[in-house]
Design a protein around this motif. Structure first.
Motif, PDB file in Angstrom:
ATOM      1  N   ASP A  92       0.830  -1.209   0.000  1.00 24.23           N
ATOM      2  CA  ASP A  92       0.000   0.000   0.000  1.00 24.23           C
ATOM      3  C   ASP A  92       0.861   1.255   0.000  1.00 24.23           C
ATOM      4  O   ASP A  92       0.549   2.236  -0.680  1.00 24.23           O
ATOM      5  CB  ASP A  92      -0.940   0.015   1.207  1.00 24.23           C
ATOM      6  CG  ASP A  92      -2.059  -1.007   1.099  1.00 24.23           C
ATOM      7  OD1 ASP A  92      -2.334  -1.495  -0.022  1.00 24.23           O
ATOM      8  OD2 ASP A  92      -2.665  -1.324   2.149  1.00 24.23           O
ATOM      9  N   ARG A  93       1.932   1.234   0.757  1.00 21.35           N
ATOM     10  CA  ARG A  93       2.830   2.386   0.805  1.00 21.35           C
ATOM     11  C   ARG A  93       3.537   2.584  -0.533  1.00 21.35           C
ATOM     12  O   ARG A  93       3.638   3.699  -1.031  1.00 21.35           O
ATOM     13  CB  ARG A  93       3.849   2.224   1.939  1.00 21.35           C
ATOM     14  CG  ARG A  93       3.241   2.421   3.305  1.00 21.35           C
ATOM     15  CD  ARG A  93       4.245   2.218   4.406  1.00 21.35           C
ATOM     16  NE  ARG A  93       3.701   2.748   5.665  1.00 21.35           N
ATOM     17  CZ  ARG A  93       4.418   2.909   6.760  1.00 21.35           C
ATOM     18  NH1 ARG A  93       5.699   2.576   6.777  1.00 21.35           N
ATOM     19  NH2 ARG A  93       3.848   3.399   7.846  1.00 21.35           N
ATOM     20  N   PHE A  94       4.019   1.492  -1.107  1.00 20.65           N
ATOM     21  CA  PHE A  94       4.681   1.581  -2.409  1.00 20.65           C
ATOM     22  C   PHE A  94       3.715   2.131  -3.458  1.00 20.65           C
ATOM     23  O   PHE A  94       4.056   3.041  -4.213  1.00 20.65           O
ATOM     24  CB  PHE A  94       5.211   0.207  -2.834  1.00 20.65           C
ATOM     25  CG  PHE A  94       5.587   0.136  -4.286  1.00 20.65           C
ATOM     26  CD1 PHE A  94       6.672   0.853  -4.776  1.00 20.65           C
ATOM     27  CD2 PHE A  94       4.850  -0.629  -5.178  1.00 20.65           C
ATOM     28  CE1 PHE A  94       7.008   0.815  -6.131  1.00 20.65           C
ATOM     29  CE2 PHE A  94       5.183  -0.682  -6.521  1.00 20.65           C
ATOM     30  CZ  PHE A  94       6.255   0.045  -6.996  1.00 20.65           C
ATOM     31  N   TYR A  95       2.510   1.595  -3.494  1.00 27.14           N
ATOM     32  CA  TYR A  95       1.525   2.036  -4.475  1.00 27.14           C
ATOM     33  C   TYR A  95       1.184   3.517  -4.270  1.00 27.14           C
ATOM     34  O   TYR A  95       1.174   4.305  -5.221  1.00 27.14           O
ATOM     35  CB  TYR A  95       0.260   1.178  -4.396  1.00 27.14           C
ATOM     36  CG  TYR A  95      -0.754   1.521  -5.456  1.00 27.14           C
ATOM     37  CD1 TYR A  95      -0.734   0.882  -6.691  1.00 27.14           C
ATOM     38  CD2 TYR A  95      -1.722   2.502  -5.231  1.00 27.14           C
ATOM     39  CE1 TYR A  95      -1.651   1.200  -7.684  1.00 27.14           C
ATOM     40  CE2 TYR A  95      -2.645   2.829  -6.220  1.00 27.14           C
ATOM     41  CZ  TYR A  95      -2.608   2.172  -7.433  1.00 27.14           C
ATOM     42  OH  TYR A  95      -3.514   2.501  -8.413  1.00 27.14           O
ATOM     43  N   ALA A  96       0.920   3.900  -3.032  1.00 22.83           N
ATOM     44  CA  ALA A  96       0.534   5.286  -2.738  1.00 22.83           C
ATOM     45  C   ALA A  96       1.681   6.255  -3.033  1.00 22.83           C
ATOM     46  O   ALA A  96       1.454   7.353  -3.567  1.00 22.83           O
ATOM     47  CB  ALA A  96       0.087   5.414  -1.286  1.00 22.83           C
ATOM     48  N   LEU A  97       2.910   5.869  -2.710  1.00 23.58           N
ATOM     49  CA  LEU A  97       4.059   6.737  -3.002  1.00 23.58           C
ATOM     50  C   LEU A  97       4.295   6.837  -4.510  1.00 23.58           C
ATOM     51  O   LEU A  97       4.636   7.904  -5.020  1.00 23.58           O
ATOM     52  CB  LEU A  97       5.312   6.243  -2.280  1.00 23.58           C
ATOM     53  CG  LEU A  97       5.322   6.491  -0.771  1.00 23.58           C
ATOM     54  CD1 LEU A  97       6.457   5.708  -0.105  1.00 23.58           C
ATOM     55  CD2 LEU A  97       5.439   7.979  -0.447  1.00 23.58           C
ATOM     56  N   SER A  98       4.092   5.739  -5.224  1.00 23.25           N
ATOM     57  CA  SER A  98       4.230   5.769  -6.688  1.00 23.25           C
ATOM     58  C   SER A  98       3.167   6.672  -7.301  1.00 23.25           C
ATOM     59  O   SER A  98       3.461   7.480  -8.194  1.00 23.25           O
ATOM     60  CB  SER A  98       4.116   4.353  -7.262  1.00 23.25           C
ATOM     61  OG  SER A  98       5.171   3.542  -6.799  1.00 23.25           O
ATOM     62  N   GLU A  99       1.941   6.546  -6.804  1.00 22.64           N
ATOM     63  CA  GLU A  99       0.865   7.411  -7.288  1.00 22.64           C
ATOM     64  C   GLU A  99       1.179   8.878  -7.019  1.00 22.64           C
ATOM     65  O   GLU A  99       1.001   9.742  -7.876  1.00 22.64           O
ATOM     66  CB  GLU A  99      -0.450   7.021  -6.605  1.00 22.64           C
ATOM     67  CG  GLU A  99      -1.629   7.848  -7.027  1.00 22.64           C
ATOM     68  CD  GLU A  99      -2.898   7.414  -6.326  1.00 22.64           C
ATOM     69  OE1 GLU A  99      -3.950   7.397  -6.996  1.00 22.64           O
ATOM     70  OE2 GLU A  99      -2.856   7.094  -5.114  1.00 22.64           O
ATOM     71  N   TRP A 100       1.676   9.158  -5.820  1.00 24.98           N
ATOM     72  CA  TRP A 100       2.037  10.523  -5.446  1.00 24.98           C
ATOM     73  C   TRP A 100       3.163  11.058  -6.340  1.00 24.98           C
ATOM     74  O   TRP A 100       3.103  12.207  -6.782  1.00 24.98           O
ATOM     75  CB  TRP A 100       2.430  10.547  -3.973  1.00 24.98           C
ATOM     76  CG  TRP A 100       3.174  11.753  -3.549  1.00 24.98           C
ATOM     77  CD1 TRP A 100       2.665  12.997  -3.276  1.00 24.98           C
ATOM     78  CD2 TRP A 100       4.581  11.849  -3.355  1.00 24.98           C
ATOM     79  NE1 TRP A 100       3.668  13.856  -2.924  1.00 24.98           N
ATOM     80  CE2 TRP A 100       4.857  13.172  -2.965  1.00 24.98           C
ATOM     81  CE3 TRP A 100       5.632  10.943  -3.470  1.00 24.98           C
ATOM     82  CZ2 TRP A 100       6.148  13.610  -2.698  1.00 24.98           C
ATOM     83  CZ3 TRP A 100       6.910  11.376  -3.197  1.00 24.98           C
ATOM     84  CH2 TRP A 100       7.147  12.699  -2.818  1.00 24.98           C
TER      85      TRP A 100
END
Length: 195
Positions: free
Chosen positions: A86-94
């Motif tokens: 979730d952190r990887f996905y959210a940071l990538s999205e950001w």
């Protein structure tokens, strides 16, 4: 659209730094003059020199302000997500949203030749925001959801694809809007390191 909007940053400094961000990317550090900054920001020469020693001080202050704002944004993301995926996905999205909404920020932080005009600056990849990205991958290794490997290799496998797509977008090389690649690149990147 200005990126630096922190209330603790005085208005004069914020105007000058946002103008510097734009001009340093568009014209380059060496081709940007104090009169250019005056014209673009609407801040007088005297006010600029009251707030900054010189153009190099402006560049160093800009980098510091950008990194601090990026850290705050990353902290908010990490507080909202607990698993490493979730952190990887959210940071990538950001990362992708920031590049889309504020391309000058991405170009200045990632692609400016900082050492040419800020010789004492540590490599950008050693800064806190990049350490945070790597820490999310280390968390995945600690949780057992990412294969144990050299952290730099794992970070390159995960965030490297995201950053490359951002660069291709900034160069107008993508056939679709950048955000349409988010799921595909994050899933492919994650599969390359997942246990």
């Amino acid at each position: 659209m200005s990126y630096l909007n922190t209330p603790e940053l005085p208005e004069v400094k914020r105007k000058v730094l946002n103008s510097a961000l734009y001009l340093f990317v568009e014209q380059g550090f060496f081709k940007t003059s104090i009169p250019d900054l005056v014209k673009h920001s609407g801040v007088s020469t005297g006010s600029i020199y009251h707030s900054f020693k010189d153009k190099q001080d402006i560049a160093e202050s800009l980098m510091q302000a950008l990194l601090e704002q990026i850290e705050r944004e990353q902290t908010q993301i990490l507080e909202q997500h607990k698993t490493s995926w979730d952190r990887f996905y959210a940071l990538s999205e950001w990362l992708m949203l920031t590049a889309q909404r504020h391309p000058h920020v991405t170009q200045f932080v990632l692609h400016a030749r900082h050492k040419e005009f800020m010789p004492d600056l540590l490599p950008i990849c050693s800064s806190k925001p990049f350490t945070t990205l790597r820490n999310t991958i280390q968390q995945g290794m600690d949780e057992g959801v990412i294969i144990q490997m050299d952290l730099m290799v794992a970070a390159a496998c995960t965030y490297g694809g995201v950053l490359r797509l951002i660069q291709l977008s900034l160069d107008n090389m993508l056939e679709r809007p950048l955000m349409s690649y988010l799921d595909e690149i994050t899933q492919a990147s994650w599969r390359s390191v997942a246990t």
